[in-house]
Design an enzyme around this catalytic site. Structure first.
Site, PDB file in Angstrom:
ATOM      1  N   ASN A   1       0.969  -1.344  -0.039  1.00  0.00           N
ATOM      2  CA  ASN A   1      -0.109   0.245  -0.097  1.00  0.00           C
ATOM      3  C   ASN A   1       1.040   1.279  -0.014  1.00  0.00           C
ATOM      4  O   ASN A   1       2.133   1.159   0.105  1.00  0.00           O
ATOM      5  CB  ASN A   1      -0.942  -0.188   1.306  1.00  0.00           C
ATOM      6  CG  ASN A   1      -0.076   0.046   2.810  1.00  0.00           C
ATOM      7  OD1 ASN A   1       0.973   0.379   2.556  1.00  0.00           O
ATOM      8  ND2 ASN A   1      -1.120  -0.307   3.567  1.00  0.00           N
TER       9      ASN A   1
ATOM     10  N   ASP B   1      -8.566 -10.032   0.070  1.00  0.00           N
ATOM     11  CA  ASP B   1      -8.013  -9.321   0.953  1.00  0.00           C
ATOM     12  C   ASP B   1      -8.184  -7.708   0.653  1.00  0.00           C
ATOM     13  O   ASP B   1      -8.118  -6.633   1.234  1.00  0.00           O
ATOM     14  CB  ASP B   1      -6.432  -9.678   1.016  1.00  0.00           C
ATOM     15  CG  ASP B   1      -5.635  -8.758   2.008  1.00  0.00           C
ATOM     16  OD1 ASP B   1      -5.957  -9.028   3.268  1.00  0.00           O
ATOM     17  OD2 ASP B   1      -4.939  -8.010   1.380  1.00  0.00           O
TER      18      ASP B   1
END
Lengths: 339, 339, 339
Positions: free
Chosen positions: A25, A214
């Site tokens: 991320n 996820d």
């Protein structure tokens, strides 16, 4: 040198690669989904290799279940992931693979255990994907070891049968504009299955599905608390039905329960063929993901409470709370046993 | 034609690469979104390079508009794509890049023009993305050429201002279980913007957004007719707002109009920051994609009629029909002129 | 269990993964560029790990040279690639990594050696990429082994210095419409370097560059003979200059020499910054790739002769012929020695 020897041994295997920007991320934390996908690839290779050491149809190991697993430590871009897999139990038609995910900082030399999980596979014939092949037996170090494996096998078998009933439930749709409600953060993604997602017999790798799950769960969590979030654990996942190349997969995530510092998100995976309309949508997989919210020093933050609307949401919240308390009790019991 | 010469000159550029399995659908047709993405990459490189040939802040060319474009012929895995880009007009703060997409079968040597499009860019400073830099003027072969460019510039400027108003409109949600309705095929995908999607100043490449739009439109089209579908054309796309790294992008597609052999799908792109809740969702892009349905010999098939529910759907259908008739009239006029 | 032990040993390393559809051409042969890229990743990890086992600045191993390497056998989708790397020599500022690429068919259990190569790295400080760190010495099994390593080191050092002069040569442009000429098959691709292509200090991985080079060379070869082609070998590659994130890379391939059954293609990699035009293009890498043409049973086909135009092409052809004869003589000598 022992490197290639470990590779010869058909009962263990190691995968490793560098973690890249696309695995993480914005803050640099590697997504839990990448970890799950790499672990499943290792399990698939070792399982397929093992099941083909006998005569008969060639076959591929298809993932049918992942046991509950925890993410023990964050992983960062530039670290090297080492995934080791070992076959730890074989029944007549299935095998258990235990997989460990280590992260190595090659600049400092530091290594940490990031995850470990148990994956169950069944060998499907390449001629006829519905035909389940027999699994060659492995040798156990002791009778005790075999007996423990048999217990794990019976336990997961029972649980898989129980969850089968639940899979027909349909996803209620209502998005809600009010912040901190279930509807506010509920999210769906659509993915068109491509060749790279698939095995040689043109079904989606279990790891690819887990990565998508996820991803959606992470979006739900971030929408609820607007902070940096990471996967903390995943409850047992059962793969009820296979997903074929050319399918459209809809992955939906919704908050079910929130404790002080964690969010439980139910993720449902529905698949349908793009070109064979008559067959309709079916529930392929479902699971519960737990996420936590982190501050800038990677410390857990409190999570905003969940605003519940209606009986259904209340029922799911209570069920989530029960899972939370049960897993907490188990953790404490384990800690006590280890001391 | 002297490929690498043109490549030296800063006013034209060529990109090429092999078409891979992941670029295509199950039947082997390369997705229209891949074509648009490659064309935009060429435009971005040539535009950025041109705008940095002067002193002042370094800048990147950001896509603000793509003119209506048609897909002239299907492209297949294993073919080599050649994308050539040329700067054809510069205003004070924007530039027009004309891009051609040729597909070459390197086994037979056959080449075909698959697409051509005009893209408009503005140079944004790397120091401050809100600061629009000045564009160095290009030289024109003739005064007439310059004049034609100026007309295209004025026309697109006006159209961009017109569409600005429409962008605040909200997407009505209702999925519908009845086949061949708008609600039945309506689809959304969520995408978490990653590093690979972004430019050097951390905004999403226009081409990445167009690829997502084409993907959703393709799913809508396939759900409506359950056959092999391909992108036939894309109406002018205006990029109203930039999308930043770390955003969540929701791309929604819905059928608006259906002729005998084509489907028009409206695609809306909404973006929101994952970690800055206060800013809220905003409409970043919207456009109309036209798809056709093909049989096994790549010949167009009739499309099932659309079941309309309610006034809103009826209004959108009429508007779509008007666009369809207008574009048909234009095509006929062009053909007449060329004879 | 020996798995994690091999991972502890800092002088050897193993990477493995499944070969996927996107790694291969339409016929299912894995691209040589994928093989080179995976081998370089293994070398980079083991080199970086080794150079950080001392105190001082943290550093990354940057690829400076790959020795001539041959592709011994085709690799297919669904096979598992095992790449093992071992540090075999260290000088004060560089290290040699020998890498083997094995392909395993997990259905039949068959394993084959597909490639092996020697890669040279230098450790660049993360603080200042121009600063070359010192390399900790490895232990040799024997004085003879060390001496052989030293010879390889001296030989490659000399060759690297020789080739430095050649890098300034400019690519002559003229594509030629007549088939089987150099100009007919000459090809270029342009790539905008993204985050995933880069190391932690934002320079392109050597393996990424080699993959692009193989892709262009493959297009040139396919254009010349219109058949299924595969990489047979790659001459020593020197990485003269690093390529930074945000660069535009132009990779050009042209035929230099053709024997009965092989094509030699020179590949030149030029880089330039997207936003700092004034700095100009520079030659970052150059190398010779050899391709062969295969029929449906993977047997080598004769290659159409090359039509030479002008003195420059003739000179390059003669040079290529000399390389071809030299490498053939070497191969025969090796075979004689082994008998």
């Amino acid at each position: 040198m022992s490197v290639s020897q470990t590779c010869e041994a058909s009962s263990s295997l190691q995968i490793c690669r560098l973690m890249r920007p696309d695995d993480a991320n914005i803050v640099g934390n590697v997504h839990g989904g990448i970890v799950l996908k790499m672990m499943e690839e290792a399990g698939c290779i070792i399982g397929t290799r093992h099941c083909n050491t006998q005569s008969g149809d060639r076959c591929l190991a298809a993932l049918v279940r992942v046991e509950k697993t925890e993410f023990l430590t964050p992983i960062f871009i530039g670290e090297v992931a080492h995934v080791t897999a070992e076959i730890t139990y074989t029944s007549k038609h299935s095998l258990e693979v235990q997989v460990k995910f280590m992260a190595e900082n090659i600049l400092t030399g530091a290594k940490k255990l990031a995850n470990k999980a148990a994956l169950w596979y069944v060998p499907c014939s390449l001629q006829n994907v519905e035909k389940i092949m027999e699994v060659p037996a492995i040798k156990y170090a002791s009778a005790e070891q075999e007996e423990e494996g048999r217990k794990r096998y019976e336990a997961q078998k029972m649980e898989r049968q129980e969850t089968k009933a639940r899979t027909e439930e349909v996803m209620p749709p209502p998005p809600n504009p009010e912040q901190h409600t279930v509807g506010f953060s509920q999210s769906s993604l659509i993915h068109l299955v491509g060749p790279t997602d698939c095995t040689l017999h043109n079904y989606v790798h279990g790891g690819v599905t887990m990565k998508l799950m996820d991803e959606v769960a992470g979006i739900v969590a971030a929408r609820h608390c607007n902070t940096n979030i990471v996967t903390a654990s995943v409850d047992a996942i059962n793969f009820h039905r296979k997903i074929k190349k050319g399918s459209v997969v809809t992955v939906t995530g919704r908050l079910t329960f929130i404790s002080n510092k964690s969010m439980e998100i139910e993720v449902l995976v529905d698949a349908s063929s793009l070109v064979e309309a008559e067959k309709g949508k079916y529930r392929a997989v479902s699971a519960f993901f737990t996420f936590i919210s982190l501050d800038k020093d990677n410390k857990p933050l409190p999570v905003p409470p969940l605003k519940i609307n209606g009986e259904e949401e209340q029922r799911r919240f209570e069920e989530g709370k029960a899972r939370y308390l049960q897993s907490k009790a188990k953790r404490l019991a384990n800690q006590a046993r280890q001391q």
